[in-house]
Scaffold this motif. Structure first.
Motif, PDB file in Angstrom:
ATOM      1  N   ILE A  88       0.833  -1.207   0.000  1.00 49.00           N
ATOM      2  CA  ILE A  88       0.000   0.000   0.000  1.00 49.00           C
ATOM      3  C   ILE A  88       0.866   1.255   0.000  1.00 49.00           C
ATOM      4  O   ILE A  88       0.614   2.209  -0.740  1.00 49.00           O
ATOM      5  N   GLY A  89       1.892   1.262   0.834  1.00 46.10           N
ATOM      6  CA  GLY A  89       2.766   2.430   0.912  1.00 46.10           C
ATOM      7  C   GLY A  89       3.843   2.454  -0.147  1.00 46.10           C
ATOM      8  O   GLY A  89       4.690   3.355  -0.146  1.00 46.10           O
ATOM      9  N   ARG A  90       3.825   1.472  -1.058  1.00 42.25           N
ATOM     10  CA  ARG A  90       4.884   1.388  -2.075  1.00 42.25           C
ATOM     11  C   ARG A  90       4.302   1.282  -3.480  1.00 42.25           C
ATOM     12  O   ARG A  90       4.778   0.508  -4.303  1.00 42.25           O
ATOM     13  N   ASN A  91       3.277   2.053  -3.744  1.00 39.79           N
ATOM     14  CA  ASN A  91       2.703   2.094  -5.087  1.00 39.79           C
ATOM     15  C   ASN A  91       3.693   2.799  -6.009  1.00 39.79           C
ATOM     16  O   ASN A  91       3.952   3.996  -5.852  1.00 39.79           O
ATOM     17  N   PRO A  92       4.273   2.099  -6.983  1.00 37.00           N
ATOM     18  CA  PRO A  92       5.330   2.702  -7.808  1.00 37.00           C
ATOM     19  C   PRO A  92       4.847   3.830  -8.707  1.00 37.00           C
ATOM     20  O   PRO A  92       5.671   4.521  -9.316  1.00 37.00           O
ATOM     21  N   LEU A  93       3.535   4.033  -8.782  1.00 33.70           N
ATOM     22  CA  LEU A  93       3.005   5.099  -9.628  1.00 33.70           C
ATOM     23  C   LEU A  93       2.845   6.413  -8.873  1.00 33.70           C
ATOM     24  O   LEU A  93       2.574   7.444  -9.491  1.00 33.70           O
ATOM     25  N   VAL A  95       4.015   9.694  -6.588  1.00 28.63           N
ATOM     26  CA  VAL A  95       5.188  10.567  -6.529  1.00 28.63           C
ATOM     27  C   VAL A  95       6.013  10.289  -5.282  1.00 28.63           C
ATOM     28  O   VAL A  95       7.244  10.228  -5.326  1.00 28.63           O
ATOM     29  N   ILE A  96       5.332  10.080  -4.152  1.00 37.18           N
ATOM     30  CA  ILE A  96       6.050   9.905  -2.892  1.00 37.18           C
ATOM     31  C   ILE A  96       6.874   8.621  -2.894  1.00 37.18           C
ATOM     32  O   ILE A  96       7.987   8.578  -2.351  1.00 37.18           O
ATOM     33  N   ASP A  97       6.373   7.567  -3.540  1.00 40.89           N
ATOM     34  CA  ASP A  97       7.147   6.327  -3.581  1.00 40.89           C
ATOM     35  C   ASP A  97       8.322   6.449  -4.544  1.00 40.89           C
ATOM     36  O   ASP A  97       9.402   5.909  -4.281  1.00 40.89           O
ATOM     37  N   ARG A  98       8.135   7.154  -5.632  1.00 41.98           N
ATOM     38  CA  ARG A  98       9.256   7.365  -6.554  1.00 41.98           C
ATOM     39  C   ARG A  98      10.360   8.172  -5.880  1.00 41.98           C
ATOM     40  O   ARG A  98      11.544   7.894  -6.054  1.00 41.98           O
ATOM     41  N   GLN A  99       9.954   9.166  -5.097  1.00 42.98           N
ATOM     42  CA  GLN A  99      10.942   9.955  -4.369  1.00 42.98           C
ATOM     43  C   GLN A  99      11.678   9.091  -3.352  1.00 42.98           C
ATOM     44  O   GLN A  99      12.896   9.194  -3.186  1.00 42.98           O
ATOM     45  N   ARG A 100      10.929   8.211  -2.684  1.00 42.53           N
ATOM     46  CA  ARG A 100      11.549   7.307  -1.710  1.00 42.53           C
ATOM     47  C   ARG A 100      12.554   6.384  -2.386  1.00 42.53           C
ATOM     48  O   ARG A 100      13.670   6.171  -1.887  1.00 42.53           O
ATOM     49  N   ARG A 101      12.183   5.835  -3.534  1.00 44.71           N
ATOM     50  CA  ARG A 101      13.075   4.916  -4.242  1.00 44.71           C
ATOM     51  C   ARG A 101      14.333   5.629  -4.730  1.00 44.71           C
ATOM     52  O   ARG A 101      15.433   5.075  -4.676  1.00 44.71           O
ATOM     53  N   HIS A 102      14.174   6.844  -5.215  1.00 42.57           N
ATOM     54  CA  HIS A 102      15.347   7.606  -5.653  1.00 42.57           C
ATOM     55  C   HIS A 102      16.272   7.897  -4.475  1.00 42.57           C
ATOM     56  O   HIS A 102      17.500   7.830  -4.596  1.00 42.57           O
ATOM     57  N   ALA A 103      15.672   8.220  -3.335  1.00 48.82           N
ATOM     58  CA  ALA A 103      16.479   8.503  -2.147  1.00 48.82           C
ATOM     59  C   ALA A 103      17.238   7.261  -1.693  1.00 48.82           C
ATOM     60  O   ALA A 103      18.421   7.328  -1.340  1.00 48.82           O
ATOM     61  N   MET A 104      16.555   6.109  -1.709  1.00 48.44           N
ATOM     62  CA  MET A 104      17.206   4.865  -1.308  1.00 48.44           C
ATOM     63  C   MET A 104      18.309   4.491  -2.279  1.00 48.44           C
ATOM     64  O   MET A 104      19.388   4.042  -1.882  1.00 48.44           O
ATOM     65  N   ALA A 105      18.062   4.672  -3.577  1.00 46.71           N
ATOM     66  CA  ALA A 105      19.055   4.301  -4.587  1.00 46.71           C
ATOM     67  C   ALA A 105      20.298   5.171  -4.506  1.00 46.71           C
ATOM     68  O   ALA A 105      21.409   4.720  -4.779  1.00 46.71           O
ATOM     69  N   SER A 106      20.118   6.425  -4.105  1.00 46.12           N
ATOM     70  CA  SER A 106      21.259   7.336  -4.032  1.00 46.12           C
ATOM     71  C   SER A 106      22.114   7.099  -2.793  1.00 46.12           C
ATOM     72  O   SER A 106      23.230   7.606  -2.702  1.00 46.12           O
ATOM     73  N   HIS A 107      21.563   6.349  -1.819  1.00 43.90           N
ATOM     74  CA  HIS A 107      22.262   6.086  -0.552  1.00 43.90           C
ATOM     75  C   HIS A 107      22.544   7.379   0.197  1.00 43.90           C
ATOM     76  O   HIS A 107      23.420   7.425   1.052  1.00 43.90           O
ATOM     77  N   SER A 161       0.759   3.322 -18.754  1.00 44.97           N
ATOM     78  CA  SER A 161       1.983   3.936 -18.223  1.00 44.97           C
ATOM     79  C   SER A 161       3.101   2.898 -18.184  1.00 44.97           C
ATOM     80  O   SER A 161       2.875   1.743 -17.814  1.00 44.97           O
ATOM     81  N   ASN A 162       4.292   3.317 -18.578  1.00 43.45           N
ATOM     82  CA  ASN A 162       5.432   2.408 -18.529  1.00 43.45           C
ATOM     83  C   ASN A 162       5.748   2.041 -17.081  1.00 43.45           C
ATOM     84  O   ASN A 162       5.809   2.899 -16.204  1.00 43.45           O
ATOM     85  N   LEU A 163       5.950   0.762 -16.863  1.00 41.94           N
ATOM     86  CA  LEU A 163       6.319   0.271 -15.534  1.00 41.94           C
ATOM     87  C   LEU A 163       7.217  -0.942 -15.748  1.00 41.94           C
ATOM     88  O   LEU A 163       6.757  -2.080 -15.779  1.00 41.94           O
ATOM     89  N   VAL A 164       8.488  -0.677 -15.927  1.00 39.00           N
ATOM     90  CA  VAL A 164       9.441  -1.744 -16.230  1.00 39.00           C
ATOM     91  C   VAL A 164      10.208  -2.084 -14.956  1.00 39.00           C
ATOM     92  O   VAL A 164      11.097  -1.339 -14.528  1.00 39.00           O
ATOM     93  N   CYS A 165       9.845  -3.185 -14.342  1.00 43.76           N
ATOM     94  CA  CYS A 165      10.512  -3.601 -13.104  1.00 43.76           C
ATOM     95  C   CYS A 165      10.127  -5.038 -12.782  1.00 43.76           C
ATOM     96  O   CYS A 165       9.192  -5.594 -13.365  1.00 43.76           O
ATOM     97  N   HIS A 166      10.871  -5.618 -11.866  1.00 42.74           N
ATOM     98  CA  HIS A 166      10.544  -6.939 -11.344  1.00 42.74           C
ATOM     99  C   HIS A 166      10.078  -6.790  -9.900  1.00 42.74           C
ATOM    100  O   HIS A 166      10.650  -6.020  -9.127  1.00 42.74           O
TER     101      HIS A 166
END
Length: 256
Positions: A88-93, A95-107, A161-166
């Motif tokens: 529920i809190g990780r819907n990849p579509l 904005v807030i989850d995309r921001q979270r993922r970018h933050a995690m990826a950047s370390h 919408s494009n959603l390319v991920c596993h």
């Protein structure tokens, strides 16, 4: 498995591709029992008239019987809810989850540099503990329940919408014979690599302390959109490890 999306009928799940790609929800609680049960074919007259050795060999089929206890219904409903609730809190579509993922990826999200971690985001992942004496069917229940779910779902497009991920729906860890937390953590990366063909374990083995290894697990769990983490036979861990460290490995903590 390629993603196929179906509406769930639950408002909080609507528009979430990670949830709508999961198997259809049961309509009645009783279905958790019927779908978990498995009974091999009854022996035929020919089987009964076979030789002694053949009939003895046929007895091994008894190991395939799964007779669900009434408690399995409650546990099955709990796990089905937890898997979906974790997304529920990780819907990849969103904005807030995309921001979270970018933050995690950047370390760098936690340090304030780079992409900031969204302050309003909260993890929706939960945990569930199944306790019981040895041999009562805990592992059988978990194994049979997860057989209904694909371990990996490949997404390419959702509603135009494009959603390319596993999406890794679940990972099962079994406490190793040396009963150390480090070995358990390394096993996590091995299972992810086995499911996706990646090589996270190489990086994990270069880490010698538990805290940074758990942090790496956090990043990997986010990257692969892990839904459910099962730790089997936790009693084999020493008591101090169970009390002080095992809580760190719950999905709620890995995704916080």
């Amino acid at each position: 498995m390629a993603a196929h999306y179906q509406e769930t009928g639950v408002r909080s799940f609507k528009g979430n591709p990670f949830i709508e790609a999961l198997p259809v929800l049961e309509e009645r609680k009783e279905q958790f029992l019927t779908e978990l049960s498995h009974y091999p074919p009854r022996p035929t007259i020919k089987d009964r008239q076979a030789g002694d050795v053949s009939r003895i060999m046929e007895l091994s089929i008894l190991n395939d019987i799964v007779h669900p206890f009434p408690e399995f219904q409650k546990a099955g409903l709990a796990l089905a809810t937890i898997i979906r609730q974790s997304y529920i809190g990780r819907n990849p579509l969103t904005v807030i989850d995309r921001q979270r993922r970018h933050a995690m990826a950047s370390h760098q999200g936690a340090t304030g540099s780079g992409v900031p971690f969204p302050r309003d985001w909260t993890s929706s992942a939960r945990g569930h503990l199944i306790m019981g004496i040895s041999g009562m069917g805990k592992t059988t229940f978990a194994t049979t329940f997860l057989m209904r779910y694909p371990q990996v779902i490949a997404h390419t497009c959702y509603q135009g919408s494009n959603l390319v991920c596993h999406q890794v729906v679940f990972v099962v860890l079994r406490v190793p014979h040396d009963a150390t937390l480090r070995s358990l953590c390394v096993q996590f990366f091995e299972e992810i690599d086995k499911a996706l063909g990646t090589n996270y374990v190489r990086q994990a083995r270069s880490v010698h302390q538990i805290a940074p290894m758990v942090a790496l697990m956090n990043h990997v769990a986010t990257a692969v959109s892990l839904g459910f983490l099962v730790i089997d036979v936790a009693r084999q861990l020493s008591w101090p490890v169970r009390v002080n460290y095992l809580g760190r490995l719950t999905l709620g903590n890995l995704l916080s």
